[in-house]
Scaffold this motif. Structure first.
Motif, PDB file in Angstrom:
ATOM      1  N   GLY A   1       0.854  -1.257   0.078  1.00  0.00           N
ATOM      2  CA  GLY A   1      -0.084  -0.150  -0.059  1.00  0.00           C
ATOM      3  C   GLY A   1       0.772   1.559  -0.151  1.00  0.00           C
ATOM      4  O   GLY A   1       1.956   1.553   0.695  1.00  0.00           O
ATOM      5  N   LEU A   2       0.407   2.098  -0.625  1.00  0.00           N
ATOM      6  CA  LEU A   2       1.080   3.349  -0.690  1.00  0.00           C
ATOM      7  C   LEU A   2      -0.014   4.716  -0.261  1.00  0.00           C
ATOM      8  O   LEU A   2      -1.096   4.557  -0.497  1.00  0.00           O
ATOM      9  CB  LEU A   2       1.425   4.001  -2.285  1.00  0.00           C
ATOM     10  CG  LEU A   2       2.698   3.410  -2.827  1.00  0.00           C
ATOM     11  CD1 LEU A   2       2.643   3.602  -4.344  1.00  0.00           C
ATOM     12  CD2 LEU A   2       3.911   3.905  -2.214  1.00  0.00           C
ATOM     13  N   LYS A   3       0.554   5.663   0.410  1.00  0.00           N
ATOM     14  CA  LYS A   3      -0.279   6.731   0.574  1.00  0.00           C
ATOM     15  C   LYS A   3      -0.766   7.476  -0.704  1.00  0.00           C
ATOM     16  O   LYS A   3      -0.245   7.392  -1.765  1.00  0.00           O
ATOM     17  CB  LYS A   3       0.399   7.749   1.511  1.00  0.00           C
ATOM     18  CG  LYS A   3       0.987   7.338   2.742  1.00  0.00           C
ATOM     19  CD  LYS A   3       1.570   8.449   3.786  1.00  0.00           C
ATOM     20  CE  LYS A   3       1.707   7.893   5.026  1.00  0.00           C
ATOM     21  NZ  LYS A   3       2.495   8.973   5.984  1.00  0.00           N
ATOM     22  N   ALA A   4      -2.055   8.071  -0.383  1.00  0.00           N
ATOM     23  CA  ALA A   4      -2.716   8.726  -1.459  1.00  0.00           C
ATOM     24  C   ALA A   4      -2.003   9.446  -2.508  1.00  0.00           C
ATOM     25  O   ALA A   4      -1.772   9.624  -3.777  1.00  0.00           O
ATOM     26  CB  ALA A   4      -4.148   9.048  -1.266  1.00  0.00           C
ATOM     27  N   VAL A   5      -1.098  10.329  -1.792  1.00  0.00           N
ATOM     28  CA  VAL A   5      -0.441  11.421  -2.727  1.00  0.00           C
ATOM     29  C   VAL A   5       0.651  10.848  -3.282  1.00  0.00           C
ATOM     30  O   VAL A   5       1.085  11.215  -4.528  1.00  0.00           O
ATOM     31  CB  VAL A   5      -0.110  12.437  -1.513  1.00  0.00           C
ATOM     32  CG1 VAL A   5       0.955  12.135  -0.524  1.00  0.00           C
ATOM     33  CG2 VAL A   5       0.720  13.696  -2.289  1.00  0.00           C
ATOM     34  N   VAL A   6       1.323   9.886  -2.700  1.00  0.00           N
ATOM     35  CA  VAL A   6       2.333   9.169  -3.238  1.00  0.00           C
ATOM     36  C   VAL A   6       1.891   8.448  -4.489  1.00  0.00           C
ATOM     37  O   VAL A   6       2.628   8.476  -5.647  1.00  0.00           O
ATOM     38  CB  VAL A   6       3.346   8.133  -2.212  1.00  0.00           C
ATOM     39  CG1 VAL A   6       4.294   7.486  -3.097  1.00  0.00           C
ATOM     40  CG2 VAL A   6       3.612   9.072  -1.224  1.00  0.00           C
ATOM     41  N   PHE A   7       0.759   7.492  -4.330  1.00  0.00           N
ATOM     42  CA  PHE A   7       0.245   6.954  -5.362  1.00  0.00           C
ATOM     43  C   PHE A   7      -0.059   7.795  -6.631  1.00  0.00           C
ATOM     44  O   PHE A   7       0.257   7.591  -7.835  1.00  0.00           O
ATOM     45  CB  PHE A   7      -1.022   6.173  -4.933  1.00  0.00           C
ATOM     46  CG  PHE A   7      -1.416   5.471  -6.163  1.00  0.00           C
ATOM     47  CD1 PHE A   7      -1.097   4.080  -6.566  1.00  0.00           C
ATOM     48  CD2 PHE A   7      -2.699   5.716  -6.809  1.00  0.00           C
ATOM     49  CE1 PHE A   7      -1.499   3.315  -7.503  1.00  0.00           C
ATOM     50  CE2 PHE A   7      -3.332   4.947  -7.707  1.00  0.00           C
ATOM     51  CZ  PHE A   7      -2.740   4.148  -8.196  1.00  0.00           C
ATOM     52  N   ARG A   8      -0.785   9.024  -6.182  1.00  0.00           N
ATOM     53  CA  ARG A   8      -1.150   9.706  -7.489  1.00  0.00           C
ATOM     54  C   ARG A   8       0.069  10.490  -8.154  1.00  0.00           C
ATOM     55  O   ARG A   8       0.085  10.503  -9.274  1.00  0.00           O
ATOM     56  CB  ARG A   8      -2.017  11.114  -6.750  1.00  0.00           C
ATOM     57  CG  ARG A   8      -3.298  10.702  -6.365  1.00  0.00           C
ATOM     58  CD  ARG A   8      -4.278  11.861  -5.890  1.00  0.00           C
ATOM     59  NE  ARG A   8      -5.463  11.631  -5.337  1.00  0.00           N
ATOM     60  CZ  ARG A   8      -5.588  11.561  -4.077  1.00  0.00           C
ATOM     61  NH1 ARG A   8      -4.498  12.225  -3.248  1.00  0.00           N
ATOM     62  NH2 ARG A   8      -6.765  11.265  -3.305  1.00  0.00           N
ATOM     63  N   ILE A   9       1.180  10.709  -7.398  1.00  0.00           N
ATOM     64  CA  ILE A   9       2.240  11.701  -8.020  1.00  0.00           C
ATOM     65  C   ILE A   9       3.104  10.361  -8.987  1.00  0.00           C
ATOM     66  O   ILE A   9       3.407  10.650 -10.028  1.00  0.00           O
ATOM     67  CB  ILE A   9       3.230  12.197  -7.143  1.00  0.00           C
ATOM     68  CG1 ILE A   9       2.799  13.342  -6.362  1.00  0.00           C
ATOM     69  CG2 ILE A   9       4.601  12.459  -7.628  1.00  0.00           C
ATOM     70  CD1 ILE A   9       3.410  13.943  -5.270  1.00  0.00           C
ATOM     71  N   CYS A  10       3.003   9.156  -8.509  1.00  0.00           N
ATOM     72  CA  CYS A  10       3.659   8.065  -9.191  1.00  0.00           C
ATOM     73  C   CYS A  10       2.920   7.859 -10.534  1.00  0.00           C
ATOM     74  O   CYS A  10       3.505   7.441 -11.849  1.00  0.00           O
ATOM     75  CB  CYS A  10       3.757   6.870  -8.326  1.00  0.00           C
ATOM     76  SG  CYS A  10       5.025   6.763  -7.041  1.00  0.00           S
TER      77      CYS A  10
END
Length: 370
Positions: free
Chosen positions: A180-189
């Protein structure tokens, strides 16, 4: 009070049986791909003889991997990672060139492919860095994982080896997404992916690698050149029809029309000889194989063991999916072998080590109970 229980009692026997069955199928397929009929009395070709020896060595490595508590790997992770980086750095200096790529280090009687060891190293590093994280990953841990992945990826890209590069990234990405990734990290990736893809297309890829992508989109454009491999593979699989032509009776492989029939396109040999029914049986065996790994993911007694098995699961899932998709023309040709079916010494050993790792976790899931 702690009570030690017999380890073999909890061994994942389904996984072991599936792996051995797949290796046996691959060995028989190599006999056929060598062009030797059993009734001919000819001397057997060396490909499956070597593969058999690699398989024996792989089983030894698998047994050794099972013989100690997998938690010890956590303390050895960075040492193994360092050895991998050193070996990858030595490839441009002392490596052996085959088919225009320098990927192997010759040790006299045999050669090793350090990029295969990199898969194991990335698996361990990613699992170690995430083992103590109970929440979705933030930038700190995710950044550490990226920094550990970049050096081996960069060294393998230089060989060049696009297939293994993709595998390293996919193993890491699969484990990270599972955790799992934090939402902000996932969006930027997610936003960065198109930029990374464009960079790889214009800067990171060689001309022949870009041509493979274009050939995937239209293989009929150059049927005797860049599209030859995939077209011959389709012909081989299609000519097997429902029941297949029988063992060592495939015309595409026996008459040498099918290239790389012992490695990347080994399953095309299988499809021609055993048809739709045989391919369905092989896919079913692979599905059982993957499902047996998932059972250990669920039953592992700690996060580190579970993450190790997740990495192994994604490794095999992606190799199976990409190779089979490549052979039937659903994916570009990227040089990824089919586990246990395709010929390859280093790959066979790594495959059995990964199996040993999952068996290790499964054996110790109830090793100590209070």
């Amino acid at each position: 009070m702690e009570k030690k229980q017999p380890l073999l009692r909890h061994l994942n026997w389904a996984l072991l049986i599936c792996a051995l069955a797949l290796f046996a199928v691959g060995e028989m397929n190599l006999i056929s791909a060598s062009g030797t009929r059993l009734e001919s009395g000819l001397t057997l070709a060396s490909f499956y003889q070597r593969q058999f020896l690699w398989g024996i060595l792989g089983l030894v490595c698998m047994t050794l991997t099972m013989s100690f508590d997998y938690h010890r790997l956590s303390t050895l992770t960075w040492y193994l990672y360092g050895v991998t980086i050193v070996l990858l750095a030595l490839v441009p200096l002392v490596g052996t060139t085959v088919y225009g790529a320098k990927r192997w280090i010759s040790l006299g009687l045999f050669s090793i492919q350090p990029s295969e060891l990199a898969k194991f190293a990335i698996l361990l590093v990613t699992a170690k860095l995430m083992a103590n994280e109970s929440e979705p990953l933030g930038w700190k841990t995710f950044g550490q994982i990226l920094l550990a992945t970049i050096p081996p990826v960069a060294l393998i890209v230089k060989q060049p080896d696009l297939g293994t590069t993709l595998m390293l990234v996919f193993i890491m990405a699969g484990m990270v997404l599972f955790h799992g990734l934090k939402a902000v990290v996932f969006r930027i990736c997610a936003l960065a992916l198109p930029c990374i893809g464009a960079f790889m297309w214009f800067v990171g890829m060689h001309d022949y690698q870009r041509q493979r992508i274009l050939t995937f989109l239209n293989p009929d454009e150059d049927p005797l050149g860049s599209g030859y491999h995939i077209l011959q593979s389709r012909i081989a699989i299609g000519s097997g029809q429902f029941w297949g032509k029988g063992f060592a009776e495939g015309t595409q492989s026996q008459l040498r029309f099918l290239p790389e029939r012992h490695s990347d396109f080994a399953v095309a040999v299988f499809g021609e000889e055993w048809g739709f029914v045989g391919c369905l049986a092989l896919v079913t065996l692979f599905a059982l194989f993957l499902f047996s790994i998932l059972t250990t993911v669920i039953q592992a007694k700690d996060r580190f063991g579970s993450l190790l098995c997740v990495g192994v699961f994604f490794y095999f899932l992606l190799e199976i999916t990409i190779n089979m998709g490549m052979v039937v023309g659903l994916m570009p040709v990227v040089g990824i072998p089919l586990p246990f079916i395709s010929y390859g010494g280093s790959a066979t050993i790594i495959n059995f080590i990964f199996i040993g790792l999952v068996l290790n976790v499964s054996m110790r899931r109830y090793a100590f109970r209070i």
